[in-house]
Scaffold this motif. Structure first.
Motif, short mmCIF file in Angstrom:
data_model
loop_
_atom_site.label_atom_id
_atom_site.label_comp_id
_atom_site.label_asym_id
_atom_site.label_seq_id
_atom_site.Cartn_x
_atom_site.Cartn_y
_atom_site.Cartn_z
N ILE A 71 5.29 7.58 4.52
CA ILE A 71 5.33 8.56 3.43
C ILE A 71 5.37 9.94 4.07
CG2 ILE A 71 4.12 9.51 1.43
CD1 ILE A 71 2.83 6.82 0.98
N GLN A 72 6.33 10.76 3.64
CA GLN A 72 6.46 12.08 4.23
C GLN A 72 6.74 13.12 3.15
OE1 GLN A 72 9.69 11.93 6.98
NE2 GLN A 72 11.17 11.18 5.49
N SER A 73 6.50 14.36 3.52
CA SER A 73 6.73 15.47 2.60
C SER A 73 8.23 15.64 2.37
CB SER A 73 6.12 16.75 3.17
OG SER A 73 6.47 17.86 2.37
N ASN A 74 8.60 15.90 1.13
CA ASN A 74 10.01 16.06 0.79
C ASN A 74 10.57 17.37 1.33
OD1 ASN A 74 12.39 15.17 -0.36
ND2 ASN A 74 11.98 16.16 -2.33
N ASN A 75 9.69 18.37 1.51
CA ASN A 75 10.14 19.65 2.02
C ASN A 75 9.75 19.87 3.48
OD1 ASN A 75 7.40 20.04 1.78
ND2 ASN A 75 7.57 21.30 -0.08
N GLY A 76 9.26 18.83 4.15
CA GLY A 76 8.97 18.90 5.57
C GLY A 76 7.76 19.72 5.94
N LYS A 77 6.80 19.87 5.04
CA LYS A 77 5.59 20.66 5.33
C LYS A 77 4.70 19.97 6.36
CE LYS A 77 3.82 21.26 1.28
NZ LYS A 77 2.92 21.75 0.22
N TRP A 78 4.72 18.66 6.41
CA TRP A 78 3.89 17.91 7.35
C TRP A 78 4.64 16.68 7.82
CZ3 TRP A 78 3.04 13.39 4.56
CH2 TRP A 78 3.04 13.51 3.17
N ASP A 79 4.22 16.17 8.98
CA ASP A 79 4.89 15.01 9.58
C ASP A 79 4.63 13.75 8.74
OD1 ASP A 79 5.75 16.60 11.65
OD2 ASP A 79 4.01 16.15 12.91
N ALA A 80 5.52 12.81 8.93
CA ALA A 80 5.42 11.57 8.16
C ALA A 80 4.12 10.83 8.48
CB ALA A 80 6.62 10.68 8.46
N LEU A 81 3.51 10.27 7.43
CA LEU A 81 2.31 9.45 7.58
C LEU A 81 2.73 7.99 7.61
CD1 LEU A 81 -0.10 11.22 5.05
CD2 LEU A 81 -0.14 11.39 7.55
N ALA B 38 0.83 -1.21 0.00
CA ALA B 38 0.00 0.00 0.00
C ALA B 38 0.86 1.25 0.00
CB ALA B 38 -0.92 -0.01 1.21
N THR B 39 1.99 1.23 0.73
CA THR B 39 2.90 2.38 0.76
C THR B 39 3.49 2.65 -0.62
OG1 THR B 39 3.47 1.85 3.05
CG2 THR B 39 4.93 3.34 1.88
N LYS B 40 3.94 1.61 -1.30
CA LYS B 40 4.57 1.78 -2.62
C LYS B 40 3.56 2.31 -3.64
CE LYS B 40 8.21 -1.71 -2.13
NZ LYS B 40 8.74 -3.00 -2.65
N ILE B 41 2.35 1.71 -3.66
CA ILE B 41 1.36 2.15 -4.64
C ILE B 41 0.92 3.59 -4.36
CG2 ILE B 41 -0.97 1.74 -5.51
CD1 ILE B 41 -0.56 -1.22 -4.98
N ALA B 42 0.68 3.92 -3.09
CA ALA B 42 0.27 5.28 -2.73
C ALA B 42 1.37 6.28 -3.07
CB ALA B 42 -0.08 5.35 -1.25
N TYR B 43 2.62 5.90 -2.86
CA TYR B 43 3.73 6.80 -3.19
C TYR B 43 3.78 7.10 -4.69
CZ TYR B 43 8.50 8.08 -4.44
OH TYR B 43 9.60 8.68 -5.00
N HIS B 44 3.71 6.06 -5.52
CA HIS B 44 3.78 6.26 -6.97
C HIS B 44 2.58 7.04 -7.49
CE1 HIS B 44 7.40 3.93 -7.64
NE2 HIS B 44 6.90 2.91 -6.96
N LEU B 45 1.39 6.76 -6.97
CA LEU B 45 0.22 7.50 -7.41
C LEU B 45 0.30 8.97 -6.99
CD1 LEU B 45 -2.73 5.00 -6.70
CD2 LEU B 45 -1.78 5.68 -8.93
N SER B 46 0.81 9.22 -5.78
CA SER B 46 0.91 10.59 -5.28
C SER B 46 1.91 11.40 -6.10
CB SER B 46 1.32 10.59 -3.80
OG SER B 46 0.36 9.93 -3.02
N THR B 47 3.07 10.81 -6.38
CA THR B 47 4.07 11.52 -7.20
C THR B 47 3.56 11.74 -8.62
OG1 THR B 47 5.14 9.38 -7.65
CG2 THR B 47 6.02 10.70 -5.84
N LEU B 48 2.78 10.78 -9.11
CA LEU B 48 2.21 10.92 -10.45
C LEU B 48 1.24 12.09 -10.52
CD1 LEU B 48 2.17 9.52 -13.28
CD2 LEU B 48 0.17 8.25 -12.47
N LEU B 49 0.58 12.37 -9.39
CA LEU B 49 -0.37 13.48 -9.32
C LEU B 49 0.28 14.77 -8.81
CD1 LEU B 49 -3.43 11.50 -7.89
CD2 LEU B 49 -3.12 12.35 -10.23
N GLY B 50 1.60 14.81 -8.76
CA GLY B 50 2.31 16.04 -8.48
C GLY B 50 2.74 16.27 -7.05
#
Length: 334
Positions: free
Chosen positions: A201-211, A179-191
């Protein structure tokens, strides 16, 4: 000397069954069946053998374990209602079945009793719960016959959906990573600008804490529940065993896809809107939003299996008929 007169057929009186004897035999059969049912009820519903302090019967253990969060088997509490519904739905066929005693039913009955004894000796409630279909099916086959017992096979097998599987933690870990891998790829695909590490999964620029994709987000709960729904829906709507198997197998990827889309929406909501709302409020009720997506996929699959192949068969039949007609017309012209 007068010959001895033979008794005529008309003078022979037919022996009728005494109503009192008939009533006595019925009472005897009823007492026997009632004693069997009472024995079963005592050992499975009353006798406390299982649990941490041996305070639970088999049925109490099943009810308690299906309510525990770590097992994700909340659907198990609805399984008995579905079983009763399916049996009630076939009540006319069950009543009209020819009744006969099948001695091989005792094999299933004895097997179920042996499983129960083993469960008591090893304190394994799962084995005792798994023995219930053997005992019930064997008893019905022995008393009422194979035809009657056949209507109870599928409803009784559904009981295993109320018994948590051993090794479920290992399967949960695998689903978490998937679920982590699929959600990561779908999220990056959507920008979304995110990174994935393990089950986080966490924000690359640290805007929010890791999920963290915890056990509840692995999808195992929706997976088992969706397989249960697919089994019941396939049993009610499909008329071929191979169609039923396709329906049940297809529920596995449908559950994984629905859960992955759910996790993706949590990540996107944290990235583009409110991370606090996404991680708590939306996370808690989003499962109720996306489980119907899996059910819709099952209904769609059932429609394809029931109507798609039928239409294809009709097209092939029309082509064959059209080919015969054209051939006959050519023969007539010649």
């Amino acid at each position: 000397m007068a010959s001895k007169q033979e008794p005529s057929v008309d003078s022979i009186e037919t022996k009728e069954l005494n109503p009192s004897e008939n009533s006595y035999s019925n009472r005897l059969v009823f007492t026997f069946l009632l004693s069997i049912a009472a024995t079963f009820f005592y050992f499975y519903c009353i006798n406390p053998i299982f649990g941490n302090f041996r305070e639970q019967s088999v049925v109490e253990w099943m009810w308690a374990v299906c309510g525990k969060k770590e097992y994700d088997y909340g659907h198990g509490r609805f399984v008995p209602l579905v079983i009763l519904f399916l049996i009630f739905r076939s009540r006319k066929e069950i009543i009209s079945c020819p009744k006969s005693s099948e001695w091989w039913g005792l094999v299933f009955l004895v097997l179920g009793i042996l499983f129960y004894i083993v469960s008591v000796r090893t304190i394994q409630a799962r084995i005792a719960a798994g023995s219930i279909p053997f005992i019930v099916y064997g008893f019905i086959a022995f008393v009422y016959g194979r035809k009657t017992a056949s209507y109870f096979i599928f409803p009784l097998l559904l009981l295993y959906f109320a018994i948590p599987l051993p090794g479920l933690t290992q399967a949960t870990n695998g689903l978490q990573i998937l679920a982590t891998k699929i959600a990561y790829h779908l999220s990056t695909l959507l920008g979304a600008d995110v990174v994935a590490a393990g089950t986080e999964i966490q924000s690359n620029n640290g805007k929010w804490d890791a999920l963290k994709i915890a056990e509840g987000c692995s999808g195992v709960r929706s997976l088992i529940a969706l397989v249960f729904v697919a089994s019941v829906y396939g049993y009610l709507s499909l008329n071929k065993i191979w169609k039923f198997c396709i329906m049940v197998i297809s529920s596995l990827p449908l559950a994984i896809i629905a859960n992955s889309i759910r996790v993706t929406t949590i990540v996107l909501m944290a990235e583009y809107w409110d991370a606090e709302f996404a991680a708590h409020t939306y996370h808690n009720f989003s499962g109720f939003l996306f489980f119907p997506l899996g059910i819709f996929g099952i209904i769609l699959m059932g429609y394809i299996l029931n109507n798609g192949f039928r239409r294809k068969q009709k097209v092939i039949t029309r082509q064959i008929v059209a080919g015969k007609d054209s051939k006959e017309s050519e023969d007539n012209d010649s």
